[in-house]
Design an enzyme around this catalytic site. Structure first.
Site, PDB file in Angstrom:
ATOM      1  CE  LYS A   1      -0.134  13.329 -15.449  1.00  0.00           C
ATOM      2  NZ  LYS A   1      -0.369  13.665 -16.863  1.00  0.00           N
TER       3      LYS A   1
ATOM      4  CD  GLU B   1       7.169  16.030 -22.557  1.00  0.00           C
ATOM      5  OE1 GLU B   1       6.600  17.095 -22.251  1.00  0.00           O
ATOM      6  OE2 GLU B   1       6.560  14.970 -22.769  1.00  0.00           O
TER       7      GLU B   1
ATOM      8  CG  ASN C   1      -2.836  16.301 -22.865  1.00  0.00           C
ATOM      9  OD1 ASN C   1      -2.175  15.265 -22.904  1.00  0.00           O
ATOM     10  ND2 ASN C   1      -3.961  16.451 -23.553  1.00  0.00           N
TER      11      ASN C   1
ATOM     12  NE  ARG D   1       0.160  16.805 -13.465  1.00  0.00           N
ATOM     13  CZ  ARG D   1       0.798  16.099 -12.567  1.00  0.00           C
ATOM     14  NH1 ARG D   1       0.525  16.257 -11.290  1.00  0.00           N
ATOM     15  NH2 ARG D   1       1.712  15.220 -12.913  1.00  0.00           N
TER      16      ARG D   1
ATOM     17  CG  HIS E   1       0.208   9.945 -24.950  1.00  0.00           C
ATOM     18  ND1 HIS E   1      -0.418  10.460 -23.847  1.00  0.00           N
ATOM     19  CD2 HIS E   1       1.517   9.865 -24.616  1.00  0.00           C
ATOM     20  CE1 HIS E   1       0.475  10.688 -22.900  1.00  0.00           C
ATOM     21  NE2 HIS E   1       1.660  10.343 -23.350  1.00  0.00           N
TER      22      HIS E   1
ATOM     23  CE  LYS F   1       5.400  17.117 -15.002  1.00  0.00           C
ATOM     24  NZ  LYS F   1       5.739  15.854 -15.664  1.00  0.00           N
TER      25      LYS F   1
ATOM     26  CG  HIS G   1       1.749  14.917 -23.993  1.00  0.00           C
ATOM     27  ND1 HIS G   1       2.445  16.092 -24.191  1.00  0.00           N
ATOM     28  CD2 HIS G   1       2.598  14.100 -23.287  1.00  0.00           C
ATOM     29  CE1 HIS G   1       3.640  15.990 -23.619  1.00  0.00           C
ATOM     30  NE2 HIS G   1       3.758  14.801 -23.077  1.00  0.00           N
TER      31      HIS G   1
ATOM     32  CD  GLU H   1      -3.549  15.397 -16.208  1.00  0.00           C
ATOM     33  OE1 GLU H   1      -2.541  15.771 -16.812  1.00  0.00           O
ATOM     34  OE2 GLU H   1      -3.927  14.213 -16.157  1.00  0.00           O
TER      35      GLU H   1
ATOM     36  CG  HIS I   1       7.134  10.424 -24.244  1.00  0.00           C
ATOM     37  ND1 HIS I   1       5.776  10.190 -24.374  1.00  0.00           N
ATOM     38  CD2 HIS I   1       7.256  11.603 -23.582  1.00  0.00           C
ATOM     39  CE1 HIS I   1       5.107  11.180 -23.804  1.00  0.00           C
ATOM     40  NE2 HIS I   1       5.973  12.052 -23.322  1.00  0.00           N
TER      41      HIS I   1
ATOM     42  NE  ARG J   1      -4.237  -1.834   1.861  1.00  0.00           N
ATOM     43  CZ  ARG J   1      -4.382  -2.837   2.709  1.00  0.00           C
ATOM     44  NH1 ARG J   1      -3.562  -2.925   3.759  1.00  0.00           N
ATOM     45  NH2 ARG J   1      -5.324  -3.729   2.544  1.00  0.00           N
TER      46      ARG J   1
END
Length: 349
Positions: free
Chosen positions: A131, A173, A231, A227, A238, A213, A234, A223, A252, A109
């Site tokens: 993330k 980025e 994106n 935030r 993606h 960032k 992206h 997000e 990426h 956990r």
């Protein structure tokens, strides 16, 4: 989420020793992939603060950002006697910090973890912001959680181990951060000689990029709003990246660069982004990143992949667009015709 420290290290051993000391821990594990084990781990292996640490190794590249690799990390933690008070240190690129962060966030956990990003991409993007996750069923970062590392330690000495493709991957980025920040930052990025990098200057630019960032993530950690600015590039990016996984995988940052072309076109079409700055940015991307070959027959697949973006609502594809540099417009939509037009522009530019 717990607050996250991002530290630009002048002395990596001293910084890491302090970061470990701030985490209550009974055991320490080090996670690396096959590449960082060979290239980067030797740079820290002799540190006193890592004496007795057990090393876990996973396969390199995004093709190993999988449930099988995640299970391997869990198994190695369990076999090594890890408890809820154990510390995991992730050293590597975004694949390692994403997967390692997810492993730490879910084992018993949740245990503490520290990120030491070794690629430009992971320094300015993947390792910062909490993330974590893995790819699943051919979709990028489909499974994961938000959970900050206790510390993220940035040391640009690792950038000297990178090839040009990986420098460019991270630089995409940074270019995105410039576009969503201000014209001065964008102009500096456009004029920097990324083919023959000045690493002293790059360290300061990395710090500036991370600050963009960090400011956004602090304002909106999960997000829900601004935030989504991160994106930019992206939603289409993606889709390019997931499409490439079916054929020849691409880095990426290259996918983000291609996504920026599409989304700057949509920005010019829908939210008034200046066409001269669009063409300047697109020319920079074309010169340094080339192009992934697609045909109009691939458009339906790319569109379908865009529908799986995690920022969509009720199946409606959600874009972050720009009215100008630093003029962020979140929660923008586009018709199928407009998206196909953007893909046409990408192919023809």
């Amino acid at each position: 989420m717990n607050p996250q420290k991002v530290i630009i290290a002048d002395c990596l051993e001293q910084t890491l020793t302090q970061a470990i000391g701030e985490c209550e821990h009974d055991r320490t594990f080090l996670l690396a992939d096959e590449t960082t084990l060979r290239v980067c781990v030797p740079l820290i292996a002799g540190f006193d603060c890592l004496k007795g640490a057990k090393t876990i190794v996973i396969g390199a590249t995004d093709t190993h950002k999988t449930l099988d690799s995640l299970a391997h990390v869990w198994e190695e933690l369990g076999n090594g006697g890890a408890t809820r008070h154990t510390l995991l240190i992730n050293i590597g690129g975004g694949m390692v910090t994403d997967l390692g962060g997810f492993a730490a966030s879910t084992f018993k956990r949740g245990i503490n973890y520290i990120n030491i990003p070794t690629t430009l991409l992971s320094m300015v993007d993947a390792s910062v912001g909490g993330k974590t996750g893995i790819n699943f069923r051919g979709l990028k970062n489909e499974i994961g959680v938000f959970n900050n590392a206790a510390s993220v330690i940035l040391d640009t000495q690792f950038l000297k181990t990178l090839d040009q493709d990986n420098i460019l991957s991270g630089y995409a980025e940074m270019l995105k951060h410039g576009l969503i920040s201000n014209e001065q930052m964008w102009a500096e990025l456009m004029n920097y000689d990324v083919e023959a990098p000045d690493f002293g200057l790059l360290q300061r630019m990395v710090a500036d990029s991370v600050a963009v960032k960090q400011h956004i993530v602090t304002e909106d950690p999960t997000e829900q709003g601004i935030r989504k600015a991160l994106n930019m590039g992206h939603t289409a990016g993606h889709a390019f990246e997931s499409f490439a996984l079916r054929h020849t995988p691409i880095l990426h940052g290259y996918a983000v660069a291609y996504g920026l072309i599409c989304e700057l076109y949509l920005s010019a079409l829908k939210t008034g982004f200046p066409t001269d700055k669009m063409h300047q940015t697109v020319s920079f991307i074309k010169e340094h990143y080339g192009k992934m070959t697609i045909t109009c027959d691939d458009y339906p697949i790319l569109l379908e992949l865009m529908t799986h973006d995690k920022k969509n609502t009720a199946g409606i594809i959600n874009f972050t667009l720009l009215g100008g540099i630093g003029d962020i417009r979140i929660n923008q939509t586009a018709t199928q015709e407009e998206i196909y037009e953007a893909l046409d522009f990408y192919r023809e530019c």
